[in-house]
Each structure stands twice: as C-alpha cells, then as structure tokens.
Design a protein around this motif. Structure first.
Motif, PDB file in Angstrom:
ATOM      1  N   ALA A  25      39.795  75.146  34.148  1.00  0.00           N
ATOM      2  CA  ALA A  25      40.838  75.215  35.175  1.00  0.00           C
ATOM      3  C   ALA A  25      40.231  75.056  36.566  1.00  0.00           C
ATOM      4  O   ALA A  25      40.751  74.304  37.397  1.00  0.00           O
ATOM      5  N   GLU A  26      39.115  75.727  36.804  1.00  0.00           N
ATOM      6  CA  GLU A  26      38.462  75.632  38.102  1.00  0.00           C
ATOM      7  C   GLU A  26      37.929  74.221  38.345  1.00  0.00           C
ATOM      8  O   GLU A  26      38.112  73.655  39.425  1.00  0.00           O
ATOM      9  N   ARG A  27      37.286  73.639  37.349  1.00  0.00           N
ATOM     10  CA  ARG A  27      36.703  72.302  37.498  1.00  0.00           C
ATOM     11  C   ARG A  27      37.767  71.214  37.655  1.00  0.00           C
ATOM     12  O   ARG A  27      37.551  70.219  38.341  1.00  0.00           O
ATOM     13  N   MET A  53      42.728  64.761  35.720  1.00  0.00           N
ATOM     14  CA  MET A  53      41.990  65.891  36.291  1.00  0.00           C
ATOM     15  C   MET A  53      41.248  66.659  35.195  1.00  0.00           C
ATOM     16  O   MET A  53      40.102  67.066  35.378  1.00  0.00           O
ATOM     17  N   LEU A  54      41.914  66.835  34.055  1.00  0.00           N
ATOM     18  CA  LEU A  54      41.265  67.519  32.939  1.00  0.00           C
ATOM     19  C   LEU A  54      40.065  66.722  32.442  1.00  0.00           C
ATOM     20  O   LEU A  54      39.002  67.275  32.171  1.00  0.00           O
ATOM     21  N   GLY A  61      32.584  61.858  29.352  1.00  0.00           N
ATOM     22  CA  GLY A  61      32.309  60.436  29.189  1.00  0.00           C
ATOM     23  C   GLY A  61      33.553  59.636  28.925  1.00  0.00           C
ATOM     24  O   GLY A  61      34.659  60.159  28.743  1.00  0.00           O
ATOM     25  N   GLN A  62      33.366  58.339  28.867  1.00  0.00           N
ATOM     26  CA  GLN A  62      34.490  57.403  28.765  1.00  0.00           C
ATOM     27  C   GLN A  62      35.237  57.512  27.429  1.00  0.00           C
ATOM     28  O   GLN A  62      36.449  57.444  27.386  1.00  0.00           O
ATOM     29  N   SER A  63      34.514  57.694  26.331  1.00  0.00           N
ATOM     30  CA  SER A  63      35.176  57.772  25.028  1.00  0.00           C
ATOM     31  C   SER A  63      36.009  59.034  24.911  1.00  0.00           C
ATOM     32  O   SER A  63      37.105  59.016  24.339  1.00  0.00           O
ATOM     33  N   ASP A  64      35.503  60.154  25.444  1.00  0.00           N
ATOM     34  CA  ASP A  64      36.284  61.390  25.435  1.00  0.00           C
ATOM     35  C   ASP A  64      37.517  61.275  26.315  1.00  0.00           C
ATOM     36  O   ASP A  64      38.597  61.754  25.968  1.00  0.00           O
ATOM     37  N   ALA A  65      37.352  60.624  27.472  1.00  0.00           N
ATOM     38  CA  ALA A  65      38.494  60.424  28.364  1.00  0.00           C
ATOM     39  C   ALA A  65      39.549  59.570  27.685  1.00  0.00           C
ATOM     40  O   ALA A  65      40.744  59.860  27.769  1.00  0.00           O
ATOM     41  N   ALA A  66      39.123  58.529  26.990  1.00  0.00           N
ATOM     42  CA  ALA A  66      40.063  57.662  26.275  1.00  0.00           C
ATOM     43  C   ALA A  66      40.790  58.420  25.181  1.00  0.00           C
ATOM     44  O   ALA A  66      41.993  58.249  24.982  1.00  0.00           O
TER      45      ALA A  66
END
Length: 72
Positions: A25-27, A53-54, A61-66
């Motif tokens: 939450a802070e990050r 934001m999360l 990394g990019q794969s986790d974001a995807a």
C-alpha cells in the motif's frame, strides 16, 4: 468470498515480493483497505490506474505486470 483471478494474482505477486499489505500500500500509494479488498475479491474490477500503481509497487518486472493486467 471466492478469490477472483485478479485477487489470486495480486496476492501471489505480493507474497513473492516479500511484501505485507501495508508495504505494498505504501509503495503503490493506495490504502491498505484497497489492497485487502482487492485480495479478498471485494473489488472485482480495479481501475487501470490502480493496477499500474500496484504493478509499480510490486516491481516484479514486465511479465508480472502483464499477468496482473491480464487478470484485471
């Protein structure tokens, strides 16, 4: 309440990053309640800006974001 796909992915990524809900939450600059609600599946349709934001807060990394975006 059953976990939604997004709830599961968010929780898995948060735990893999070694973060508490409070840390994330802070990050991510969101409330702890928002993280809790998302992980419990209370909010099934997070806003794109919240997902971004999360993702930035998780810094996985990019794969986790995807994966997070796809689950949303």
């Amino acid at each position: 309440m059953a976990d939604s796909g997004f709830a599961q992915v968010l929780r898995q990524q948060r735990l893999a990053s070694g973060l508490t809900q409070e840390d994330l939450a802070e990050r991510a600059n969101v409330s702890v309640r928002a993280i809790s609600d998302l992980e419990r599946g209370v909010n099934h349709s997070p806003r794109l800006s919240t997902v971004r934001m999360l993702s930035a807060g998780l810094d996985g990394g990019q794969s986790d974001a995807a994966a997070l975006l796809a689950a949303a």
